[in-house]
Design a protein around this motif. Structure first.
Motif, PDB file in Angstrom:
ATOM      1  N   THR A  34       0.864  -1.187   0.000  1.00 27.94           N
ATOM      2  CA  THR A  34       0.000   0.000   0.000  1.00 27.94           C
ATOM      3  C   THR A  34       0.895   1.229   0.000  1.00 27.94           C
ATOM      4  OG1 THR A  34      -0.112  -0.073   2.432  1.00 27.94           O
ATOM      5  CG2 THR A  34      -1.891  -1.150   1.205  1.00 27.94           C
ATOM      6  N   PRO A  35       0.466   2.303  -0.669  1.00 31.39           N
ATOM      7  CA  PRO A  35       1.313   3.502  -0.728  1.00 31.39           C
ATOM      8  C   PRO A  35       1.638   4.072   0.650  1.00 31.39           C
ATOM      9  CG  PRO A  35      -0.507   3.636  -2.313  1.00 31.39           C
ATOM     10  CD  PRO A  35      -0.785   2.464  -1.436  1.00 31.39           C
ATOM     11  N   ASP A  36       0.654   4.019   1.534  1.00 30.83           N
ATOM     12  CA  ASP A  36       0.848   4.548   2.880  1.00 30.83           C
ATOM     13  C   ASP A  36       0.946   3.415   3.888  1.00 30.83           C
ATOM     14  OD1 ASP A  36       0.641   7.263   2.014  1.00 30.83           O
ATOM     15  OD2 ASP A  36      -1.541   7.035   1.944  1.00 30.83           O
ATOM     16  N   LEU A  37       1.594   3.708   4.983  1.00 31.72           N
ATOM     17  CA  LEU A  37       1.718   2.733   6.056  1.00 31.72           C
ATOM     18  C   LEU A  37       0.380   2.593   6.776  1.00 31.72           C
ATOM     19  CD1 LEU A  37       4.069   1.061   7.329  1.00 31.72           C
ATOM     20  CD2 LEU A  37       4.230   2.881   9.046  1.00 31.72           C
ATOM     21  N   PRO A  38      -0.137   1.381   6.927  1.00 31.93           N
ATOM     22  CA  PRO A  38      -1.393   1.217   7.671  1.00 31.93           C
ATOM     23  C   PRO A  38      -1.247   1.738   9.102  1.00 31.93           C
ATOM     24  CG  PRO A  38      -0.791  -0.812   6.536  1.00 31.93           C
ATOM     25  CD  PRO A  38       0.384   0.093   6.444  1.00 31.93           C
ATOM     26  N   SER A  39      -2.324   2.214   9.659  1.00 30.05           N
ATOM     27  CA  SER A  39      -2.275   2.723  11.029  1.00 30.05           C
ATOM     28  C   SER A  39      -2.372   1.604  12.065  1.00 30.05           C
ATOM     29  CB  SER A  39      -3.403   3.729  11.265  1.00 30.05           C
ATOM     30  OG  SER A  39      -4.671   3.111  11.054  1.00 30.05           O
ATOM     31  N   SER A  40      -2.850   0.440  11.632  1.00 26.28           N
ATOM     32  CA  SER A  40      -2.988  -0.679  12.575  1.00 26.28           C
ATOM     33  C   SER A  40      -2.894  -2.001  11.833  1.00 26.28           C
ATOM     34  CB  SER A  40      -4.322  -0.595  13.320  1.00 26.28           C
ATOM     35  OG  SER A  40      -5.411  -0.751  12.416  1.00 26.28           O
ATOM     36  N   ALA A  41      -2.587  -3.051  12.592  1.00 25.33           N
ATOM     37  CA  ALA A  41      -2.539  -4.409  12.050  1.00 25.33           C
ATOM     38  C   ALA A  41      -2.699  -5.371  13.206  1.00 25.33           C
ATOM     39  CB  ALA A  41      -1.225  -4.658  11.315  1.00 25.33           C
ATOM     40  N   ASP A  42      -3.228  -6.529  12.915  1.00 25.69           N
ATOM     41  CA  ASP A  42      -3.319  -7.549  13.961  1.00 25.69           C
ATOM     42  C   ASP A  42      -1.923  -8.031  14.352  1.00 25.69           C
ATOM     43  OD1 ASP A  42      -6.187  -7.741  14.247  1.00 25.69           O
ATOM     44  OD2 ASP A  42      -6.199  -8.658  12.260  1.00 25.69           O
TER      45      ASP A  42
END
Length: 491
Positions: A34-42
């Motif tokens: 994804t172009p941006d870093l996700p704000s959260s992940a499991d």
């Protein structure tokens, strides 16, 4: 050694030496799902080498893997996995007596089984998924030059044969002993001289092994994971990791239940995660300081040489090699027929040939530099070992490429696998003592079993308890490289 172990572990350097295996880099080298870093992940996995890739793969096989984010400081698979010698080799007989004496015969047997199982698992996975990694299952030979080492090897092989009676197929105890004359005749190795001292072949030990491009295998596994939903973010170094605890209200309205969440800080933003996996090997203490002095970096050096004119079959030999002498060894593979640079000789090691037995290579994470003394030693090793059978150097020169990589070593010589004590949701699989190709895959599998609540008797049947992270192990003092190599007479 205390001073070397105290050097603060840094993040990977920005300009590493160019690894032979990563030239040219794979198409996913700079991949960002994804172009941006996700704000959260499991789950956040830090590190994209074989451990990180294997953890991601095993998690993705579950019915509810959740969101998995992988963060890599540099290019994909650019650390130790993409920089090793490509050897899948279980020299279990060399450590078996030491393990039996310092743990138990049962644990020593368990470790030997895991190492061989790891090789078979990697080979089978590469074959089943058609990963183009130049896999070559083959035999190997340890050529031994030191009389005491040869005596120890013979005793160790006898101990392995007693512990693992012969059975169909390759077994843990299936080692063959060769006399000095057999070694010279069958494997083209000669007596030699180093720094005025004679090196005479004492004998050899043969057994099953193999070679591959660990880099191509690693990026192959990552590619499969990307197809199953992994979010890979390269060029995203982790600069901070912090546990946040908050009270959670239950369905019955009760409050006070503490739920841990992790904040993973990077230069591109912060990610909140339910759990974090440190697949960072020699760099682990740069992310979580509790591992300072517990996972100690060691810079290893590898060289690719064009084959000498005297080597048969253009250089792609039928076996892989180790050359064992007092306090040290080199390992060597040749590139198989049909591969890029077929016949090239890839040789690594030579640590103890540097001043102070390579002391200054401990504690460093700078894989952007070479040790000139080790470079010269590795360059001269091949014609010394093969003598007249090496022949003339290639017209374009003997050395095609040389590079370094960072390994991780623990005080007791075992990997560190499991949940970090007192840190709910922080998991690690690291510190493979320079033998990741016979440890990483099965350790990652065991880690996922633990993460998913299957830490039961079935797991304990095949996964050694001595590999688990404990407070006691985190408190041990690093005194040096125990894998080089424990001798029965030291126990």
């Amino acid at each position: 050694m205390d001073e070397r172990a105290k050097i603060p572990v840094s993040l990977p350097v920005a300009n590493p030496t160019v690894s032979y295996w990563q030239d040219p880099p794979d198409a996913i080298a700079d991949h960002r799902t994804t172009p941006d870093l996700p704000s959260s992940a499991d789950t956040v996995i830090i590190g994209s080498g074989i451990t990180g890739a294997a953890v991601a793969w095993h998690l993705l096989q579950g019915p509810n893997p959740g969101s998995i984010l992988m963060l890599e400081a540099r290019q994909a698979c650019s650390g130790a996995t993409g920089r090793n010698g490509g050897h899948t080799k279980h020299a279990s007989y060399r450590t078996f007596p030491h393990h039996a004496a310092t743990t138990s015969p049962q644990t020593a047997a368990q470790i030997a089984r895991l190492e061989l199982a790891n090789i078979h698992a990697v080979h089978a996975f590469a074959t089943a998924h058609a990963i183009p990694c130049d896999l070559q299952p083959c035999d190997t030979v340890d050529v031994i030059f030191d009389p005491a080492e040869w005596a120890d090897a013979q005793a160790a092989v006898a101990a392995m044969r007693e512990a693992f009676p012969p059975r169909a197929g390759h077994s843990e105890g299936e080692y063959r002993l060769f006399s000095a004359e057999e070694v010279k005749r069958r494997f083209l190795v000669h007596d030699g001289v180093w720094q005025g001292r004679e090196q005479q072949v004492q004998g050899g030990v043969g057994y099953f092994a193999g070679s591959l491009s660990a880099y191509r295998f690693g990026v192959g596994v990552l590619g499969l994971c990307l197809g199953r939903g992994l979010n890979l973010q390269t060029g995203t170094a982790v600069t901070g990791l912090e546990k946040k605890e908050k009270k959670k209200t239950t369905e019955g309205g009760e409050s006070g239940v503490v739920q841990a969440e992790w904040e993973v800080r990077t230069g591109r933003g912060t990610v909140r995660a339910k759990r974090v996996v440190l697949a960072t090997n020699g760099y682990t203490a740069s992310v979580w300081r509790r591992f300072q002095g517990v996972v100690v970096p060691l810079r290893g050096q590898v060289m690719a040489q064009r084959p000498g004119s005297g080597l048969p079959r253009g250089g792609y030999l039928e076996t892989t090699y180790s050359f064992v002498y007092e306090k040290g060894y080199e390992y060597m593979v040749t590139r198989p027929e049909g591969s890029r640079f077929a016949g090239d000789v890839v040789i690594g090691g030579g640590l103890v040939r540097a001043p102070n037995d390579g002391l200054l290579e401990f504690g460093t994470t700078d894989d952007g530099a070479l040790n000139a003394g080790i470079s010269e030693y590795l360059r001269e090793s091949t014609p010394r070992y093969f003598g007249s059978d090496w022949g003339e150097d290639h017209p374009e020169g003997r050395v095609r490429s040389e590079w370094t990589g960072i390994m991780g070593f623990s005080p007791d010589g075992f990997p560190l696998v499991g949940e970090v004590p007192g840190e709910s949701g922080l998991w690690a699989s690291c510190s493979f003592q320079g033998h990741g190709m016979v440890l990483c895959w099965m350790c990652a599998r065991a880690l996922v079993e633990m993460m998913e609540g299957r830490d039961d008797e079935e797991l304990r049947e095949w996964f050694p308890d001595v590999f688990r992270i404990t407070e006691e192990r985190l408190s041990q003092r690093f005194q040096g490289r125990l894998d080089a190599i424990p001798k029965p007479r030291d126990g």
